[in-house]
Design a protein around this motif. Structure first.
Motif, PDB file in Angstrom:
ATOM      1  N   GLN A 118       0.830  -1.202   0.000  1.00 28.33           N
ATOM      2  CA  GLN A 118       0.000   0.000   0.000  1.00 28.33           C
ATOM      3  C   GLN A 118       0.864   1.250   0.000  1.00 28.33           C
ATOM      4  N   THR A 119       2.038   1.188   0.652  1.00 27.17           N
ATOM      5  CA  THR A 119       2.914   2.348   0.673  1.00 27.17           C
ATOM      6  C   THR A 119       3.473   2.637  -0.710  1.00 27.17           C
TER       7      THR A 119
ATOM      8  N   SER B  81     -10.758   4.419  -2.720  1.00 29.25           N
ATOM      9  CA  SER B  81     -10.357   5.723  -3.234  1.00 29.25           C
ATOM     10  C   SER B  81     -11.411   6.275  -4.191  1.00 29.25           C
TER      11      SER B  81
ATOM     12  N   ASN C   9      -4.803   2.018   8.046  1.00 27.15           N
ATOM     13  CA  ASN C   9      -3.470   1.754   7.512  1.00 27.15           C
ATOM     14  C   ASN C   9      -2.384   2.060   8.536  1.00 27.15           C
ATOM     15  N   LEU C  10      -2.538   3.177   9.234  1.00 24.44           N
ATOM     16  CA  LEU C  10      -1.559   3.545  10.253  1.00 24.44           C
ATOM     17  C   LEU C  10      -1.514   2.510  11.369  1.00 24.44           C
TER      18      LEU C  10
ATOM     19  N   ILE D 199     -12.074   8.663   4.086  1.00 25.19           N
ATOM     20  CA  ILE D 199     -10.631   8.865   3.938  1.00 25.19           C
ATOM     21  C   ILE D 199      -9.930   8.750   5.281  1.00 25.19           C
TER      22      ILE D 199
ATOM     23  N   MET E  34      -7.048   5.913   6.284  1.00 33.42           N
ATOM     24  CA  MET E  34      -5.714   6.295   6.726  1.00 33.42           C
ATOM     25  C   MET E  34      -5.444   5.803   8.148  1.00 33.42           C
TER      26      MET E  34
END
Length: 319
Positions: A14-15, A112, A191-192, A184, A188
């Motif tokens: 993903q990064t 997205s 993911n973090l 969003i 995020m």
């Protein structure tokens, strides 16, 4: 730490791919909303807006599965009958966990799309002007009757600007953008948390993890190069033998068992220092060859190896 490799894979991919996917998805959404989308302003508003909001996201999700190498690594040969029942369930569990990894990576593009579409607001406006939800219609129309409210809402996206119409459109746009920013933020944040959890529980150091990523990338590039070169040599050998009517030259190719072993899903383990299935296959094959040489030397000739030891060697190779 079976799930450690899962989290690292997801965070790593993903990064590296996330920004590109978001940029492509945002550009595609802008093109669709400007060129293709046109709200019908009738009873089809809800269905039309919902289709443009969700169906492209579904298509991107399926495309993510199709383009993932891990998907086909899991599914290829999965429907064949295997031996023992416990091992079959173990394989199914491994396949399920691998597909979960693929799903997490494939969800980047559709999420997205939905987020960008909600920030734009056109699809949401069209869909919600055709809804029959009484509470939401009251939220938009205020004191007007439900029948009048429903009639005005369905034609609202196509009418000219007016103060009351503009108020409803601004409300719809605000609701859509709020949902978009919440989506969003949730993406995020998840993911973090996933990256932090993977790094906090990592049994290896930061530099070794960095080396691991570099090795996997280099191995993948070299695998494509070696496969292409070897396939070309084998094809030239066969065609030369066919057209020249001569015996084929000896070219060593990996066996079906070797291909199967390196095509299996790799599981990270702190008990060894393998970085891929090819690395593990090469090291274990070398160990097996040394064991066979030692057993031959101890018994004098290869023909005197007991059947039981031969069976153990075969089982070791199949693991």
């Amino acid at each position: 730490m079976k799930w450690f490799k899962t989290a690292v894979d997801i965070a790593n991919k993903q990064t590296s791919m996330g920004l590109g996917l978001v940029a492509l998805t945002a550009g595609g959404e802008q093109i669709f909303s400007t060129v293709v989308f046109s709200c019908p302003c009738n009873q089809l508003n809800f269905l039309y807006g919902l289709v443009f909001l969700l169906v492209p996201a579904l298509a991107l999700l399926l495309l993510g599965f199709i383009l993932s190498e891990r998907t086909w690594k899991v599914l290829t040969g999965m429907c064949r009958k295997h031996g023992r029942e416990p091992r079959r369930w173990r394989r199914l569990f491994t396949a399920g966990s691998a597909l979960c990894r693929v799903s997490c990576i494939a969800l980047v593009a559709p999420c997205s799309w939905i987020a960008m579409a909600l920030l734009n607001g056109k699809y949401y406006e069209c869909a919600m002007t055709g809804t029959n939800v009484t509470a939401y219609n009251k939220h938009l129309c205020g004191d007007k009757s439900l029948d009048q409210c429903q009639l005005e809402l369905s034609s609202l996206p196509c009418l000219g600007p007016k103060e009351d119409r503009q108020r409803v459109l601004i409300t719809l746009r605000a609701d859509s953008q709020i949902l978009g920013w919440l989506l969003i933020a949730s993406i995020m944040l998840s993911n973090l948390l996933m990256i932090c959890m993977a790094r906090c529980t990592s049994p290896i150091s930061y530099l070794q993890l960095k080396f691991w990523r570099t090795y996997v990338q280099e191995e993948s590039n070299l695998m494509d190069s070696y496969s292409s070169k070897h396939a070309k040599e084998l094809a030239e050998r066969n065609l030369k033998s066919f057209f020249n009517h001569q015996p084929p030259e000896n070219i060593s190719t990996p066996s079906n068992r070797a291909w199967k072993k390196i095509s299996s899903l790799y599981k990270f383990s702190t008990k060894d220092h393998y970085y891929s299935t090819i690395h593990r296959y090469v090291e274990e094959s070398c160990d097996d060859d040394m064991m066979r040489i030692a057993s031959v030397k101890s018994s004098g000739t290869a023909d005197n190896i007991p059947a039981a030891l031969d069976f153990v060697d075969d089982v070791r190779m199949a693991l």
